[in-house]
Design a protein around this motif. Structure first.
Motif, PDB file in Angstrom:
ATOM      1  N   ILE A 135       0.890  -1.349  -0.057  1.00 42.86           N
ATOM      2  CA  ILE A 135      -0.082   0.007  -0.168  1.00 42.86           C
ATOM      3  C   ILE A 135       0.970   1.445  -0.250  1.00 42.86           C
ATOM      4  O   ILE A 135       0.554   2.280  -0.711  1.00 42.86           O
ATOM      5  N   ILE A 136       1.992   1.246   0.791  1.00 43.95           N
ATOM      6  CA  ILE A 136       2.914   2.201   0.805  1.00 43.95           C
ATOM      7  C   ILE A 136       3.388   2.943  -0.253  1.00 43.95           C
ATOM      8  O   ILE A 136       3.575   3.679  -0.853  1.00 43.95           O
ATOM      9  N   LEU A 137       4.229   1.690  -1.117  1.00 41.71           N
ATOM     10  CA  LEU A 137       4.572   1.674  -2.320  1.00 41.71           C
ATOM     11  C   LEU A 137       3.831   2.184  -3.196  1.00 41.71           C
ATOM     12  O   LEU A 137       4.066   3.249  -3.980  1.00 41.71           O
ATOM     13  N   ARG A 138       2.748   1.839  -3.443  1.00 41.59           N
ATOM     14  CA  ARG A 138       1.582   2.162  -4.500  1.00 41.59           C
ATOM     15  C   ARG A 138       1.065   3.826  -4.104  1.00 41.59           C
ATOM     16  O   ARG A 138       0.976   4.386  -5.025  1.00 41.59           O
ATOM     17  N   LEU A 139       1.083   4.113  -2.852  1.00 39.27           N
ATOM     18  CA  LEU A 139       0.824   5.540  -2.603  1.00 39.27           C
ATOM     19  C   LEU A 139       1.968   6.293  -2.855  1.00 39.27           C
ATOM     20  O   LEU A 139       1.775   7.582  -3.361  1.00 39.27           O
ATOM     21  N   ALA A 187       4.074  10.625  -6.536  1.00 43.93           N
ATOM     22  CA  ALA A 187       5.183  10.992  -7.715  1.00 43.93           C
ATOM     23  C   ALA A 187       4.373  11.281  -8.787  1.00 43.93           C
ATOM     24  O   ALA A 187       4.942  12.469  -9.680  1.00 43.93           O
ATOM     25  N   ALA A 188       3.688  10.562  -9.205  1.00 38.47           N
ATOM     26  CA  ALA A 188       2.738  10.950 -10.495  1.00 38.47           C
ATOM     27  C   ALA A 188       2.135  12.323 -10.281  1.00 38.47           C
ATOM     28  O   ALA A 188       2.045  13.039 -11.290  1.00 38.47           O
ATOM     29  N   LEU A 189       1.502  12.499  -9.070  1.00 38.08           N
ATOM     30  CA  LEU A 189       0.698  13.616  -9.057  1.00 38.08           C
ATOM     31  C   LEU A 189       1.499  15.054  -9.065  1.00 38.08           C
ATOM     32  O   LEU A 189       1.308  15.850  -9.671  1.00 38.08           O
ATOM     33  N   GLN A 190       2.863  14.606  -8.535  1.00 37.69           N
ATOM     34  CA  GLN A 190       3.790  15.731  -8.402  1.00 37.69           C
ATOM     35  C   GLN A 190       4.361  16.203  -9.763  1.00 37.69           C
ATOM     36  O   GLN A 190       4.353  17.242  -9.989  1.00 37.69           O
ATOM     37  N   ALA A 191       4.385  14.948 -10.687  1.00 40.50           N
ATOM     38  CA  ALA A 191       4.919  15.249 -12.045  1.00 40.50           C
ATOM     39  C   ALA A 191       3.877  16.065 -12.738  1.00 40.50           C
ATOM     40  O   ALA A 191       4.157  16.889 -13.799  1.00 40.50           O
ATOM     41  N   GLU A 192       2.712  15.720 -12.503  1.00 40.25           N
ATOM     42  CA  GLU A 192       1.418  16.368 -13.123  1.00 40.25           C
ATOM     43  C   GLU A 192       1.425  17.628 -12.765  1.00 40.25           C
ATOM     44  O   GLU A 192       1.161  18.717 -13.517  1.00 40.25           O
ATOM     45  N   ILE A 193       1.528  18.060 -11.558  1.00 38.55           N
ATOM     46  CA  ILE A 193       1.731  19.320 -10.933  1.00 38.55           C
ATOM     47  C   ILE A 193       2.714  20.155 -11.767  1.00 38.55           C
ATOM     48  O   ILE A 193       2.455  21.466 -12.063  1.00 38.55           O
TER      49      ILE A 193
END
Length: 119
Positions: free
Chosen positions: A81-85, A90-96
């Motif tokens: 769960i932690i790794l998935r989160l 990371a994906a959201l930060q890249a999108e930002i």
């Protein structure tokens, strides 16, 4: 006359499969069977090349995260769960960052000159 030296910097593809399981086991201080178990439950997915497991730099980094979390007392379900989160963050930060770059390229509404109309 002084000669300048140019040093080349090796660019490493983090996803390139390059290490065999014995090498990875020594790098992360885990038994190869433990790494195979992590693969069987889906925590790690090495590439297979001619029936041989080969691990990338990204795989090694992921195994190091697994080791760190289990040493903190997190069970394997929690590790997953932690790794998935972390991946989602990371994906959201890249999108930002992508959106910030787009906004930086366009003039913001506040930077446009105000227009006054006389009636």
């Amino acid at each position: 006359m002084m000669e300048s030296q140019v040093h080349s910097v090796e660019v490493v593809d983090e996803d390139e499969p390059r290490y065999r399981i014995g090498t990875v086991a020594a790098m992360v201080r885990l038994h190869p069977q433990t790494i195979r178990y992590y693969e069987s439950i889906g925590l790690i997915s090495p590439r297979r090349v001619r029936r041989m497991r080969l691990y990338s730099e990204r795989d090694v980094a992921r195994l190091r995260q697994i080791v760190e979390l289990t040493q903190l007392g997190v069970n394997l379900a929690g590790v997953e769960i932690i790794l998935r989160l972390r991946e989602q963050i990371a994906a959201l930060q890249a999108e930002i960052e992508r959106l910030r770059a787009l906004l930086g390229a366009e003039p913001s509404p506040s930077s446009e000159p105000e227009q006054h109309f006389v009636q």
